[in-house]
Design an enzyme around this catalytic site. Structure first.
Site, PDB file in Angstrom:
ATOM      1  N   ASP A   9      65.707  19.385  -2.489  1.00 49.16           N
ATOM      2  CA  ASP A   9      66.331  18.117  -2.111  1.00 49.16           C
ATOM      3  C   ASP A   9      67.437  17.808  -3.110  1.00 49.16           C
ATOM      4  OD1 ASP A   9      66.965  15.688  -1.049  1.00 49.16           O
ATOM      5  OD2 ASP A   9      65.000  14.768  -1.358  1.00 49.16           O
ATOM      6  N   ASP A 105      71.153  17.712   3.143  1.00 48.83           N
ATOM      7  CA  ASP A 105      70.897  17.864   1.716  1.00 48.83           C
ATOM      8  C   ASP A 105      69.477  18.300   1.378  1.00 48.83           C
ATOM      9  OD1 ASP A 105      69.672  15.554   2.500  1.00 48.83           O
ATOM     10  OD2 ASP A 105      70.435  14.309   0.861  1.00 48.83           O
ATOM     11  N   GLU A 106      68.744  18.850   2.344  1.00 57.06           N
ATOM     12  CA  GLU A 106      67.399  19.318   2.013  1.00 57.06           C
ATOM     13  C   GLU A 106      66.980  20.459   2.933  1.00 57.06           C
ATOM     14  OE1 GLU A 106      64.113  16.643   2.853  1.00 57.06           O
ATOM     15  OE2 GLU A 106      65.440  15.376   4.047  1.00 57.06           O
TER      16      GLU A 106
END
Length: 395
Positions: A9, A105-106
């Site tokens: 993350d 974003d993860e």
């Protein structure tokens, strides 16, 4: 032998990119979203801003009241963020092909087979973090455990720039002190029922008999929470798993009745959904509005579009018209959001069918326009060009 699942993350992704690209902004509270005095919400913010209680989707006026005068406010540069996301995912692909990207974003990775090549799990985690920092100059929080639930919770345990490893034999101790709300599926209906049973932590849930949970929560949910409280969850990673829908929603810290705030929140959600859809080269036929009133009354309304789209303005207009079509004005709203679904058949280039093309032949392609605008902002800065709809109502 249990699997080893990693959750990566990126920390405060949008804000971190802005601080990286503008070194003078590092260490200062920074908000990505609307500017003070304008209608809009916080898309995300730096950790320096989060210390003042600011969070994503908070109305900008409320954020300004909490933040100090030296706070920086910048417009989102979605094209820039998407570019960095692709670089990060390329780094992860050097470790394993078993990657499931779950947002910009993860991602989840199955790194079970890497221990014989790279060493202990902690070494693998450190290498992933180091390569991300080397490639894009950003920090990532990494969690590792025997399944997706534990990996996700582990990545949240020591943000920012954290690395948390939870071996299978330590899962019980890791989960026990956490509030029961971390369990997947605990929502506005389930949480009060658990509270009435006298539980506050995952450890408390674990002590309840399965029969009690099934009696009070239903067979399916009771069994699911019982398993999670024991640390049992899905341990698979699904590379390139097709998405059936894309949505964004937010729960307000205080109930909202102002239609301007509701419209601005939908504007933020439309931008986020549109950007994710364009990255995935998806065009949706169905726009869905989700709204929740005080205390727990939830409604969804959907509209099928003649021409599939991933255009921010089209999504916002459809969702807002769904809101206006109902007698909801003036009611206290706790949550609002929108989504798209219903991907049409198309070739690899996203070509619409002949009839859809005929319908849109006299209008600019909204998806290409959105990509062009994002590319211009990514190259020349967040204020280089904006849509006209930012400065007028969509009515």
């Amino acid at each position: 032998m249990s699997r080893l699942i990693m959750h990566v993350d990126l920390d405060a992704f949008y804000a971190a990119i802005e601080q990286r690209d503008h070194p003078a902004w590092r260490g200062r509270p920074l908000v990505v979203g609307a500017a003070p005095g304008q209608r809009g919400v916080v898309a995300t913010c730096s950790y320096e801003a989060r210390r003042f209680g600011v969070h994503s989707a908070m109305p900008i006026a409320q954020a300004v009241r909490r933040l100090p005068p030296e706070t920086l406010y910048v417009r989102p540069r979605m094209a820039r963020y998407a570019e960095v996301s692709r670089q990060v995912m390329a780094v992860l692909e050097t470790f394993t092909p078993l990657i499931e990207r779950v947002s910009i974003d993860e991602a989840y990775l199955d790194v079970s087979g890497l221990t014989t090549l790279m060493g202990p799990p902690a070494v693998i985690g450190q290498r992933v973090k180091a390569r991300i920092r080397q490639a894009v100059g950003l920090t990532a929080s990494v969690g590792m455990g025997p399944n997706r639930l534990i990996a996700k919770l582990a990545s949240e345990a020591q943000k920012p720039d954290g690395l948390t490893l939870v071996p299978a034999e330590q899962v019980g101790d890791f989960l026990a002190p956490m509030p029961f709300t971390v369990l997947r599926g605990v929502g506005i209906k389930t949480a009060p029922r658990l509270a009435r049973l006298g539980v506050a932590t995952v450890g408390d849930v674990r002590q309840l008999p399965l029969a009690t949970l099934r009696q009070h929560l239903g067979a399916r949910m009771g069994t699911r929470l019982h398993q999670q409280a024991q640390g049992l969850a899905d341990d698979r990673v699904y590379p390139a798993r097709p998405r059936k829908s894309i949505s964004k929603e937010t729960t307000f810290p205080e109930d909202v009745t102002d239609p301007r705030i509701l419209q601005d929140t939908l504007r933020w959600a439309a931008q986020e959904v549109g950007s994710l859809a364009r990255q995935g080269r998806r065009l949706g036929h169905v726009v869905t509005l989700k709204i929740r009133f005080h205390p727990f009354e939830t409604h969804t309304r959907s509209r099928t579009l003649r021409v599939p789209t991933a255009d921010d303005v089209a999504l916002l207009r459809a969702a807002w018209s769904l809101f206006q079509a109902e007698p909801w004005t003036g009611r206290a709203v706790r949550l609002i959001g929108l989504g798209i679904s219903g991907w049409p058949e198309r070739d690899a280039d996203g070509q619409l069918d002949l009839f859809a093309a005929q319908v849109a032949e006299h209008h600019p392609n909204p998806d290409r326009l959105a990509v062009t605008l994002e590319a211009i902002r990514g190259r020349f800065g967040p204020d280089a060009i904006q849509r006209g709809w930012r400065r007028r109502s969509v009515d």
